[in-house]
Scaffold this motif. Structure first.
Motif, PDB file in Angstrom:
ATOM      1  N   SER A  99     -30.023 -10.776 -35.539  1.00 28.38           N
ATOM      2  CA  SER A  99     -30.789  -9.559 -35.284  1.00 28.38           C
ATOM      3  C   SER A  99     -30.120  -8.329 -35.902  1.00 28.38           C
ATOM      4  N   TYR A 100     -28.810  -8.377 -36.115  1.00 32.34           N
ATOM      5  CA  TYR A 100     -28.142  -7.236 -36.762  1.00 32.34           C
ATOM      6  C   TYR A 100     -27.982  -7.455 -38.270  1.00 32.34           C
ATOM      7  N   LEU A 147     -21.330  -7.914 -33.418  1.00 32.09           N
ATOM      8  CA  LEU A 147     -20.766  -8.769 -32.368  1.00 32.09           C
ATOM      9  C   LEU A 147     -19.238  -8.805 -32.444  1.00 32.09           C
ATOM     10  N   ARG A 148     -18.707  -8.920 -33.647  1.00 29.76           N
ATOM     11  CA  ARG A 148     -17.242  -8.915 -33.804  1.00 29.76           C
ATOM     12  C   ARG A 148     -16.660  -7.639 -33.208  1.00 29.76           C
ATOM     13  N   TYR A 149     -17.293  -6.520 -33.544  1.00 30.84           N
ATOM     14  CA  TYR A 149     -16.780  -5.236 -33.065  1.00 30.84           C
ATOM     15  C   TYR A 149     -16.801  -5.173 -31.536  1.00 30.84           C
ATOM     16  N   PHE A 150     -17.930  -5.535 -30.956  1.00 29.34           N
ATOM     17  CA  PHE A 150     -18.030  -5.421 -29.492  1.00 29.34           C
ATOM     18  C   PHE A 150     -16.979  -6.299 -28.806  1.00 29.34           C
ATOM     19  N   LEU A 151     -16.870  -7.539 -29.256  1.00 27.29           N
ATOM     20  CA  LEU A 151     -15.936  -8.472 -28.598  1.00 27.29           C
ATOM     21  C   LEU A 151     -14.482  -8.032 -28.777  1.00 27.29           C
ATOM     22  N   LEU A 152     -14.164  -7.486 -29.928  1.00 28.51           N
ATOM     23  CA  LEU A 152     -12.767  -7.128 -30.201  1.00 28.51           C
ATOM     24  C   LEU A 152     -12.383  -5.765 -29.631  1.00 28.51           C
ATOM     25  N   ARG A 153     -13.358  -4.857 -29.528  1.00 27.59           N
ATOM     26  CA  ARG A 153     -13.039  -3.518 -29.056  1.00 27.59           C
ATOM     27  C   ARG A 153     -13.292  -3.372 -27.558  1.00 27.59           C
ATOM     28  N   VAL A 163     -31.787  -5.122 -37.644  1.00 23.36           N
ATOM     29  CA  VAL A 163     -32.792  -5.573 -38.602  1.00 23.36           C
ATOM     30  C   VAL A 163     -34.067  -6.041 -37.917  1.00 23.36           C
ATOM     31  N   ALA A 164     -33.903  -6.808 -36.828  1.00 21.04           N
ATOM     32  CA  ALA A 164     -35.110  -7.346 -36.164  1.00 21.04           C
ATOM     33  C   ALA A 164     -35.525  -6.458 -34.991  1.00 21.04           C
TER      34      ALA A 164
END
Ligand SMILES: [Zn+2]
Length: 514
Positions: free
Chosen positions: A316-317, A323-329, A513-514
């Motif tokens: 969807s992005y 997702l990487r950013y959210f999980l890591l930050r 994107v979606a």
């Protein structure tokens, strides 16, 4: 320095959920960071195909175990690709031709050391955990991890003398020769060791294992799934087949790091070192233990129906970086954390979009208007000095297994850069330059504007470099737009004066994107 880093190998009794994505991205960011430091890195992932849990789930799905396991293992492997995970190796324990040889090599070494013996046994077994529990370890008679009533299992099988190694492992962890992070996970393991260890059963009747798994050498029994699973870390290095990688990454002076979830820290911090000590092999140097991900405050579970499919979020992005950013930050590296699609969306548009993307777009647009995109001489300003300090802060965060702190430091700098940009109002200078000015005035304004934009470009280039391990795709895009080649190493010189930046394309578009 040689550095070997692994994820754990998940059971493939169900498709991957967002909790496993956390482990993948933590290990991947670390692997990328080590490579940028110039280390010789080997990064391995895989799947645990041989557990009884997989067999039962296959039966419930009405599929042959082989097919069921292959299908889910595929999804785990593809998730890694979709998340831009940079692993060099992916070991699937049911069909990697090297795996049986590796398990047998370890088994035979432990046997030769007198650590395997036969014993008749009756105990309480949790299939979810794939382990026996002592009555004292239970929660109201139930598995502390799964809350289910345990099965009583009676059989004669092979036992491993775990009890022999407790004191030695205790000492190794106390002296940090075997590092366990974060500290509270280390303390839990130390408490288990101080209570004393019982020997563990390391084989199953073929009947109970439904004939699935690695056979015990010269026997019709099957190797206990944890003995089998832990061996995967050496299977991928060729133990039992070609040992070149094993010598380079396990027997060298370097680091050997396992990234695992808190539910399996005991197996990695106690069972695995004991097996290795028995086999006369070096131990891992670090075990980094992450927590569990909840979704909207609830534990992820099949019955809760909240497993969040990471594939769908990535699609969807149109990039794995949201997702990487959210999980890591937003999930502290060694702690439990909560995931919500709403907070992910807010982080994407607010932190990446408004704070970083918008700043980059404004700087590059002004640079194109006033300087044809060519970066003027970078001044010796406070912002430039602040940027120069950023890489070592990020390196410290990796060292401390606090990846979230590394990203917080990067974004604290981006906040500083935004404040500086607002204070200097370079857009007003750019507008003034379009009008009539006397030559002296024009030169003063142009110098001031040039200094302001070039310090920003230097800051953005530093941010791009520091983001490489966390958000490889976005960091590459930012390098491109700044007109700067992506470095091989952190220490490569960062030259921005005189480069020509691009001004097209928007970073981190506001809407998915979606
Ligand atoms: Zn359990």
């Amino acid at each position: 320095m040689n550095t070997y880093i692994t994820t754990s190998i998940p059971y493939v009794n169900a498709p991957p959920h967002v909790g496993f994505a956390l482990e993948l991205v933590q290990a991947d960011a670390s692997a990328r960071h080590f490579r940028l430091l110039g280390r010789d890195v080997r990064f391995q992932c895989g799947t645990d195909d041989n557990s009884l849990k997989n067999v039962r789930s296959a039966e419930a799905a009405g599929l042959p175990v082989q097919d069921f396991v292959a299908r889910n293992a595929d999804r785990f492997e593809r998730l890694g690709e979709k998340l831009d995970i940079s692993n060099d190796e992916f070991v699937r324990t049911s069909h990697d031709p090297r795996h049986v040889g590796c398990v047998h090599t370890l088994w035979n070494a432990c046997a030769a050391n007198g650590d395997l013996y036969r014993k008749a046994y009756e105990g309480l077994y949790c299939v979810g955990c794939e382990q026996f529990y002592e009555p004292s370890e239970l929660d109201d008679g139930r598995c502390p991890e799964h809350g289910v009533v345990l099965e009583t299992v009676r059989e004669e099988n092979w036992f491993f003398r775990l009890s022999r190694y407790g004191d030695h492992i205790l000492e190794l962890i106390e002296t940090d020769e075997l590092r366990i992070a974060p500290a509270h996970r280390r303390n839990e393991v130390l408490a288990l060791l101080r209570r004393g260890l019982s020997d563990i059963s390391v084989s199953r009747s073929a009947e109970r294992a439904r004939g699935w798994g690695v056979p015990v050498p010269d026997s019709d029994e099957v190797v206990y799934v944890w003995f089998d699973a832990l061996a995967n870390y050496l299977t991928g290095l060729g133990v039992g087949s070609d040992q070149t990688l094993f010598q380079r990454y396990w027997q060298s002076d370097g680091e050997r790091i396992h990234v695992v979830g808190k539910g399996i820290s005991k197996f990695h911090a106690i069972y695995w070192p004991a097996i290795l000590l028995s086999a006369g092999l070096p131990l891992p140097s670090s075990i980094l233990v992450h927590g569990y991900v909840t979704v909207d405050g609830k534990k992820i579970g099949k019955s809760a129906g909240n497993g969040i499919d990471p594939d769908l979020i990535i699609e969807s992005y149109g990039t794995p970086d949201a997702l990487r950013y959210f999980l890591l930050r937003h999930i502290r590296s060694g702690e439990d954390g909560d995931f919500s699609e709403e907070r992910l969306g807010a982080a994407w548009s607010g932190e990446l979009g408004s704070q970083l993307g918008n700043l980059a777009n404004r700087v590059l647009t002004l640079l194109a208007t006033s300087f044809d995109g060519i970066v003027p001489q970078v001044p010796d300003s406070e912002l430039v000095r602040e940027a120069a300090r950023l890489p070592s802060k990020v390196a410290e965060a990796f060292e401390a297994y606090e990846l979230h702190v590394g990203l917080a430091d990067i974004f604290a700098f981006i906040g500083e850069a935004n404040r500086e940009f607002a204070k200097r109002t370079p857009w007003a200078d750019a507008r003034a330059l379009l009008g009539d000015l006397d030559p002296g005035e024009r030169q003063t304004i142009s110098r001031r504007l040039g200094a302001s934009l070039s310090e920003q470009v230097f800051g953005l280039a530093t941010v791009a470099r520091c983001l490489l391990p966390f958000l490889p795709r976005s960091a590459a895009e930012l390098h491109d737009r700044l007109g700067i080649a992506q470095p091989e190493l952190y220490q490569d010189p960062l030259v921005v004066s005189g480069v020509k930046a691009a001004s097209d394309a928007v970073l981190f578009p506001r809407r998915p994107v979606a």
